[in-house]
Design a protein around this motif. Structure first.
Motif, PDB file in Angstrom:
ATOM      1  N   CYS A  82       1.388  -1.078  -0.012  1.00 12.70           N
ATOM      2  CA  CYS A  82       0.106  -0.054   0.193  1.00 12.70           C
ATOM      3  C   CYS A  82       1.256   1.236  -0.511  1.00 12.70           C
ATOM      4  N   SER A  83       1.882   1.137   0.036  1.00 17.44           N
ATOM      5  CA  SER A  83       3.093   2.217  -0.324  1.00 17.44           C
ATOM      6  C   SER A  83       2.756   3.039  -1.494  1.00 17.44           C
ATOM      7  N   HIS A  84       3.617   4.130  -1.905  1.00 18.38           N
ATOM      8  CA  HIS A  84       3.421   4.523  -2.648  1.00 18.38           C
ATOM      9  C   HIS A  84       2.608   5.026  -3.755  1.00 18.38           C
ATOM     10  N   ASN A  85       1.324   4.928  -2.372  1.00 20.76           N
ATOM     11  CA  ASN A  85       0.057   5.497  -3.179  1.00 20.76           C
ATOM     12  C   ASN A  85      -0.175   4.309  -4.286  1.00 20.76           C
ATOM     13  N   ASN A  86      -0.138   3.426  -3.569  1.00 17.45           N
ATOM     14  CA  ASN A  86      -0.534   2.797  -4.055  1.00 17.45           C
ATOM     15  C   ASN A  86      -2.310   1.827  -3.641  1.00 17.45           C
ATOM     16  N   LEU A  87      -3.149   0.937  -4.574  1.00 18.61           N
ATOM     17  CA  LEU A  87      -4.285   0.940  -3.673  1.00 18.61           C
ATOM     18  C   LEU A  87      -5.339   1.725  -2.818  1.00 18.61           C
ATOM     19  N   GLN A  88      -5.142   2.680  -3.229  1.00 16.84           N
ATOM     20  CA  GLN A  88      -5.375   3.728  -2.290  1.00 16.84           C
ATOM     21  C   GLN A  88      -6.922   4.090  -2.547  1.00 16.84           C
ATOM     22  N   ARG A  89      -7.559   3.062  -3.415  1.00 10.12           N
ATOM     23  CA  ARG A  89      -9.097   2.976  -2.858  1.00 10.12           C
ATOM     24  C   ARG A  89      -9.101   1.973  -3.033  1.00 10.12           C
ATOM     25  N   GLY A 130      -4.349   0.574  13.071  1.00 14.94           N
ATOM     26  CA  GLY A 130      -5.428   1.086  13.412  1.00 14.94           C
ATOM     27  C   GLY A 130      -5.295   2.250  12.562  1.00 14.94           C
ATOM     28  N   ASN A 131      -4.591   2.958  11.756  1.00 13.96           N
ATOM     29  CA  ASN A 131      -4.320   4.176  11.893  1.00 13.96           C
ATOM     30  C   ASN A 131      -6.220   4.270   9.935  1.00 13.96           C
ATOM     31  N   ILE A 132      -6.252   2.517   9.469  1.00 19.24           N
ATOM     32  CA  ILE A 132      -7.572   2.236   8.610  1.00 19.24           C
ATOM     33  C   ILE A 132      -8.891   2.852   9.389  1.00 19.24           C
ATOM     34  N   THR A 133      -9.072   4.423   9.460  1.00 22.74           N
ATOM     35  CA  THR A 133     -11.009   3.978   9.969  1.00 22.74           C
ATOM     36  C   THR A 133     -11.787   4.223   9.505  1.00 22.74           C
ATOM     37  N   GLN A 134     -11.373   3.214   8.297  1.00 23.55           N
ATOM     38  CA  GLN A 134     -12.715   2.860   7.455  1.00 23.55           C
ATOM     39  C   GLN A 134     -13.249   1.512   8.097  1.00 23.55           C
ATOM     40  N   LEU A 194      -0.221  -1.660   4.792  1.00 30.31           N
ATOM     41  CA  LEU A 194      -1.675  -1.784   4.674  1.00 30.31           C
ATOM     42  C   LEU A 194      -2.126  -1.385   5.366  1.00 30.31           C
ATOM     43  N   GLY A 195      -1.633   0.030   6.199  1.00 31.86           N
ATOM     44  CA  GLY A 195      -2.203   1.291   7.191  1.00 31.86           C
ATOM     45  C   GLY A 195      -2.204   2.070   5.839  1.00 31.86           C
ATOM     46  N   GLN A 196      -1.560   2.271   5.569  1.00 30.75           N
ATOM     47  CA  GLN A 196      -1.141   3.511   4.286  1.00 30.75           C
ATOM     48  C   GLN A 196      -3.016   3.129   3.592  1.00 30.75           C
ATOM     49  N   CYS A 197      -3.760   1.573   3.589  1.00 22.97           N
ATOM     50  CA  CYS A 197      -4.853   2.039   2.785  1.00 22.97           C
ATOM     51  C   CYS A 197      -5.645   2.082   3.156  1.00 22.97           C
TER      52      CYS A 197
END
Length: 355
Positions: free
Chosen positions: A286-293, A337-341, A312-315
């Motif tokens: 999920c780094s480098h703006n991967n899989l942001q949607r 824990g950063n995945i608020t959704q 994974l926390g960046q998705c």
């Protein structure tokens, strides 16, 4: 035809015949001939549409609600028949939707001769037998954009001639008994947006260059779940950058989860569960703006191992993550824990530790 005859006779009667040169008269005769041929050709095509529909009706062995039996009659215009949509200008059939009518029967060879058809939906019935091999050959179905035969009892190979329907944007053949290989030609269809062949008996491997050479560059849905496909997931799948949904679950795919999948920036749903995938997940998944949607990630019931990537926390759009029934070890990353959704997180049956 009556109008053409009127036009010709009216033109002759309102002019002095002596005023016509042989060349002018010949031109009028040629015009009349061309218009007559055009009108006759159009009438022939209209009759052909009706004939094909009646041929289809004759192949129906069960019509429990008597929909076609009571409505599809040569005594009325076929453009008024249930499930039929026509071009109002030319009275040619452009859509045929007889989905979910409980019909049972087979698909006749003549179906390929519907030259103006853009939309064909026969899903949710009990059609059986084989799809005609030459369904798109000999300039058949050249305007067809959407084909839906899902949820029937079709069998045999998927015809390679589908590639010769150049306008196809959607192919849905799921929930049937199709077998054999996925025709290689299908992977070359440049306009295809939806390919759903799930829940059949398809076997073999996906081509290594599945999305190379500008193939499938408009594809948004790839659904092949519940088949008998095997081999590695091709690295080139990451070149289908318009993909929004990938369903490859419940097959026999092996090898690693390709790092290149992270390049699919439009991806919202990724289902790779119930395969034989092994190795570690890419650290930069999920780094480098991967899989942001990405909203749904399902990798359960594989043989994956190693740490769950911190990235994974960046998705942050993820709503559901299933990593259960694998061999993941190490700690559960705090970054999750950063995945608020996030609404569902399944990490059961691994070797994880809680920090």
């Amino acid at each position: 035809m009556a109008f053409v005859g009127f036009l010709f006779s009216h033109t002759i009667s309102t002019h002095n015949m002596d005023a016509f040169s042989p060349f002018s008269l010949l031109s009028l005769l040629l015009l009349f001939s061309c218009l007559s041929l055009s009108a006759a050709h159009n009438i022939t095509q209209i009759k052909s549409d009706e004939y094909i529909l009646l041929a289809l009706k004759s192949h129906i062995t069960s019509d429990p609600h008597n929909i076609l039996k009571n409505n599809w009659s040569s005594g009325t215009s076929f453009c008024t028949w249930i499930g039929v949509t026509c071009d109002s200008r030319r009275s040619r059939m452009t859509e045929l939707d007889i989905s979910a009518m409980g019909l049972e029967g087979s698909i006749p060879q003549e179906i390929g001769n519907l030259s103006s058809l853009a939309y064909l939906d026969m899903s949710g019935n009990s059609f059986h037998g084989r799809l005609p091999k030459d369904i798109c050959m000999h300039n058949n179905l050249q305007r067809l954009k959407r084909l839906n035969l899902s949820r029937n009892k079709m069998e045999g190979d998927i015809p390679s001639s589908l590639y010769q329907c150049p306008q196809l944007e959607s192919i849905r053949l799921s929930d049937n008994n199709f077998g054999g290989l996925v025709p290689a030609q299908i992977w070359n269809m440049t306009l295809l947006k939806e390919l759903d062949l799930s829940s059949n008996n398809l076997r073999g491997r996906l081509p290594k260059d599945i999305c190379s050479h500008n193939n499938l560059q408009r594809l948004k849905l790839l659904s092949l779940w519940a088949n008998k496909l095997e081999g590695d997931i091709p690295l080139s799948l990451g070149q289908c950058t318009q993909l929004e949904m990938i369903y490859l679950l419940d097959n026999n795919f092996g090898g690693n989860v390709p790092r290149e999948i992270g390049n699919i920036t439009q991806l919202k749903e990724l289902y790779l569960n119930e395969n034989n995938l092994k190795g570690c997940l890419p650290k930069d998944i999920c780094s480098h703006n991967n899989l942001q949607r990405l909203k749904l990630l399902s990798l359960g019931s594989n043989k994956l191992e190693g740490d769950i990537p911190l990235s994974l926390g960046q998705c942050t759009q993820l709503e559901s993550v299933d990593l259960s029934w694998n061999n993941f070890g190490g700690n559960v990353p705090r970054e999750i824990g950063n995945i608020t959704q996030l609404k569902e997180l399944d990490l059961r049956y691994n070797n994880l530790k809680v920090q």
